[in-house]
Design an enzyme around this catalytic site. Structure first.
Site, PDB file in Angstrom:
ATOM      1  N   GLU A 157       0.617  -1.739  -0.025  1.00 43.32           N
ATOM      2  CA  GLU A 157      -0.157   0.097   0.336  1.00 43.32           C
ATOM      3  C   GLU A 157       0.932   0.917  -0.079  1.00 43.32           C
ATOM      4  OE1 GLU A 157      -2.913  -0.519   3.178  1.00 43.32           O
ATOM      5  OE2 GLU A 157      -3.439  -2.065   2.204  1.00 43.32           O
ATOM      6  N   GLU A 276     -20.825  -6.077   0.920  1.00 45.10           N
ATOM      7  CA  GLU A 276     -22.347  -5.757   0.475  1.00 45.10           C
ATOM      8  C   GLU A 276     -22.615  -4.256   0.329  1.00 45.10           C
ATOM      9  OE1 GLU A 276     -24.684  -9.217   0.994  1.00 45.10           O
ATOM     10  OE2 GLU A 276     -23.742  -9.832   2.880  1.00 45.10           O
TER      11      GLU A 276
HETATM   12  O1  G3I Z   1      -5.628  -9.052  19.067  1.00 45.77           O
HETATM   13  C1  G3I Z   1      -5.579  -7.590  19.091  1.00 45.77           C
HETATM   14  C2  G3I Z   1      -6.639  -7.476  20.412  1.00 45.77           C
HETATM   15  O2  G3I Z   1      -5.900  -8.700  21.476  1.00 45.77           O
HETATM   16  C3  G3I Z   1      -6.860  -6.444  20.850  1.00 45.77           C
HETATM   17  O3  G3I Z   1      -8.296  -6.527  22.058  1.00 45.77           O
HETATM   18  C4  G3I Z   1      -7.578  -5.642  20.011  1.00 45.77           C
HETATM   19  C5  G3I Z   1      -7.969  -4.080  19.969  1.00 45.77           C
HETATM   20  O4  G3I Z   1      -7.472  -3.846  19.279  1.00 45.77           O
HETATM   21  O5  G3I Z   1      -7.194  -5.819  18.949  1.00 45.77           O
HETATM   22  C6  G3I Z   1      -6.595  -7.258  17.985  1.00 45.77           C
HETATM   23  O6  G3I Z   1      -5.522  -7.156  17.263  1.00 45.77           O
HETATM   24  C7  G3I Z   1      -6.325  -6.181  16.468  1.00 45.77           C
HETATM   25  C8  G3I Z   1      -6.066  -7.972  15.065  1.00 45.77           C
HETATM   26  O7  G3I Z   1      -6.815  -7.687  13.956  1.00 45.77           O
HETATM   27  C9  G3I Z   1      -6.364  -9.207  15.298  1.00 45.77           C
HETATM   28  O8  G3I Z   1      -8.218  -8.272  15.726  1.00 45.77           O
HETATM   29  C10 G3I Z   1      -5.869  -5.525  15.600  1.00 45.77           C
HETATM   30  O9  G3I Z   1      -5.518  -4.076  16.563  1.00 45.77           O
HETATM   31  C11 G3I Z   1      -5.846  -4.746  13.655  1.00 45.77           C
HETATM   32  O10 G3I Z   1      -5.203  -3.720  13.484  1.00 45.77           O
HETATM   33  C12 G3I Z   1      -6.357  -6.157  12.957  1.00 45.77           C
HETATM   34  O11 G3I Z   1      -6.223  -5.982  12.049  1.00 45.77           O
HETATM   35  C13 G3I Z   1      -5.641  -6.717  10.890  1.00 45.77           C
HETATM   36  C14 G3I Z   1      -5.220  -5.615   9.963  1.00 45.77           C
HETATM   37  O12 G3I Z   1      -4.960  -5.788   8.631  1.00 45.77           O
HETATM   38  C15 G3I Z   1      -4.165  -5.210  10.503  1.00 45.77           C
HETATM   39  O13 G3I Z   1      -3.019  -5.783  10.706  1.00 45.77           O
HETATM   40  C16 G3I Z   1      -6.551  -7.301  10.359  1.00 45.77           C
HETATM   41  O14 G3I Z   1      -7.182  -8.602  11.117  1.00 45.77           O
HETATM   42  C17 G3I Z   1      -6.101  -7.720   8.670  1.00 45.77           C
HETATM   43  O15 G3I Z   1      -7.637  -8.445   8.236  1.00 45.77           O
HETATM   44  C18 G3I Z   1      -6.366  -6.025   8.221  1.00 45.77           C
HETATM   45  O16 G3I Z   1      -5.100  -6.765   6.580  1.00 45.77           O
HETATM   46  C19 G3I Z   1      -5.174  -6.135   5.724  1.00 45.77           C
HETATM   47  C20 G3I Z   1      -4.108  -6.448   4.782  1.00 45.77           C
HETATM   48  O17 G3I Z   1      -2.531  -6.653   6.491  1.00 45.77           O
HETATM   49  C21 G3I Z   1      -3.961  -5.549   4.075  1.00 45.77           C
HETATM   50  N1  G3I Z   1      -4.617  -4.976   3.086  1.00 45.77           N
HETATM   51  C22 G3I Z   1      -5.938  -4.983   4.058  1.00 45.77           C
HETATM   52  C23 G3I Z   1      -6.718  -5.793   5.074  1.00 45.77           C
HETATM   53  C24 G3I Z   1      -8.197  -5.860   5.148  1.00 45.77           C
HETATM   54  O18 G3I Z   1      -7.977  -4.614   6.355  1.00 45.77           O
END
Ligand code: G3I
Length: 380
Positions: A157, A276
């Site tokens: 990105e 959706e």
């Molecule tokens: O697991 C912790 C939890 O313990 C805590 O209480 C909570 C509070 O915010 O956070 C949790 O972690 C989160 C994690 O997902 C699991 O749910 C993170 O904050 C959150 O930032 C993380 O989001 C991920 C994001 O990338 C950032 O890494 C998404 O699951 C993941 O689907 C997303 O993937 C991205 C790709 O890498 C790049 N392209 C877009 C795509 C979707 O956003």
């Protein structure tokens, strides 16, 4: 039963059977990975280790359907090195072990991403620019997974079309200047001499006022990198499709993919899913809309001979980063008064009960209709 009704039932049942060709009916591929393979491509899904470890049904579905696993969280810098110098590889190693035992490849997502920088590194990047910070990180991670990971999203990105140079105002750009993308590729190449090095980007799918300048900025970045001889092998189009974004132009998508291919790069669909729009419709209508969009997109995307694989961001609606938000619900005043709910966003091939949806069938059909590819077979 009246004979006429009986006859009609038999005819209807026959019509639903596959039509025999000269060599007999081709059995449908047993999985998305098999369907992709038949067209010379890969199919993969992104998933989190905790879901794979804690949910045996999901784990089985992923092993059945996916030839490639993209770690959704575990390979991001903030996850691996929350404190400076204290690299914690336990979760990523477990994911690699799981994939090896299951016979699933692993895609390297992602090394340089503005949203996954540990706090300590953010702070360090505000001081005097020191590329050794990046070198040290790459040196710790890339060789460790040298055997298992043969494709890396080196930069994720980087684009912002509103910036004069087309590059997002990220901590990386502020610390190291716009050349950081090339330097990241060069440094990754040192530690991964044989891997395929990629840039992964979103917002390139539609021919609209938002995505058109993003496509142009992306192509300009690729041209600059290639003019400097940067070691870039391929690009990933994230492909977060959205039924709220209006028409998808297959013609302009084909032309854009052709532009990428003309630069000698291979192309992949790296994070496909569908947000959706109409959550108040019956489920059949919702699923049909999702499937139609996915198929229109893949039909055009897989027409490109240098398109080497498709990954969905997740596999089942049970675990999707796409949510039905309060703003979505507010669009339908009066709906769900009977106490029902719209459930989850239904934008992945399997539903929340891990059953195959029309999107799954649409993907099978798109792979079946896809012409062969020309990019090297070593890529898949
Ligand atoms: O697991 C912790 C939890 O313990 C805590 O209480 C909570 C509070 O915010 O956070 C949790 O972690 C989160 C994690 O997902 C699991 O749910 C993170 O904050 C959150 O930032 C993380 O989001 C991920 C994001 O990338 C950032 O890494 C998404 O699951 C993941 O689907 C997303 O993937 C991205 C790709 O890498 C790049 N392209 C877009 C795509 C979707 O956003």
């Amino acid at each position: 039963m009246p004979p006429d009704l009986n006859r009609r039932r038999v005819l209807a049942a026959m019509a639903a059977l596959p039509v025999d060709g000269p060599g007999g009916a081709e059995p449908a591929p047993a999985s998305l990975r098999a369907a992709a393979r038949l067209s010379g491509r890969w199919y993969g899904g992104a998933a989190r280790l905790d879901h794979l470890q804690g949910d045996a049904d999901f784990r089985a579905a992923l092993v059945r359907e996916c030839g490639v696993l993209t770690p959704e969280l575990e390979l991001k810098w903030a996850a691996l090195e929350p404190r400076r110098g204290e690299l914690d590889f336990r979760r990523m190693d477990a994911l690699i072990d799981f994939a090896r035992q299951a016979g699933v490849a692993v895609h390297g997502h992602t090394l340089v991403w503005h949203r996954s920088i540990p706090d300590w590194a953010q702070a360090a990047m505000q001081g005097p620019a020191d590329w050794r910070l990046i070198e040290r990180y790459f040196a710790s991670v890339i060789p460790r997974y040298g055997e298992a990971i043969t494709r890396w999203d080196v930069v994720n990105e980087p684009i912002d079309p509103a910036a004069a140079d087309g590059l997002r105002d990220s901590a990386y750009k502020r610390a190291f200047g716009p050349d950081y993308v090339r330097r990241a590729l060069e440094t990754a190449r040192v530690f991964a001499p044989n891997a395929k090095l990629m840039i992964n980007e979103y917002g390139l799918e539609y021919d609209d006022a938002e995505d058109r300048p993003r496509r142009a900025a992306f192509l300009r970045l690729l041209d600059r990198l290639q003019a400097k001889g940067a070691p870039l092998d391929g690009v990933g189009l994230q492909s977060h499709l959205n039924l709220g974004k209006g028409r998808l132009s297959q013609t302009s998508l084909r032309a854009f993919l052709h532009e990428l291919a003309a630069r000698g790069l291979f192309v992949s669909v790296s994070e496909l899913d569908v947000k959706e729009l109409d959550y108040a419709s019956p489920v059949e209508r919702r699923d049909a809309a999702v499937a139609a969009l996915a198929q229109a997109y893949l039909d055009a995307a897989l027409d490109e001979p240098r398109m080497v694989g498709v990954t969905t961001w997740g596999l089942s609606d049970r675990y999707s980063w796409l949510e039905v938000t309060p703003a979505d619900l507010r669009r339908f005043p009066g709906a769900w008064r009977d106490g029902s709910t719209p459930g989850v966003n239904r934008g992945l091939p399997l539903d929340a009960a891990l059953q195959r949806k029309p999107m799954y069938q649409a993907m099978l059909a798109a792979f079946a209709a896809a012409p062969g590819k020309t990019a090297g077979s070593s890529i898949i």
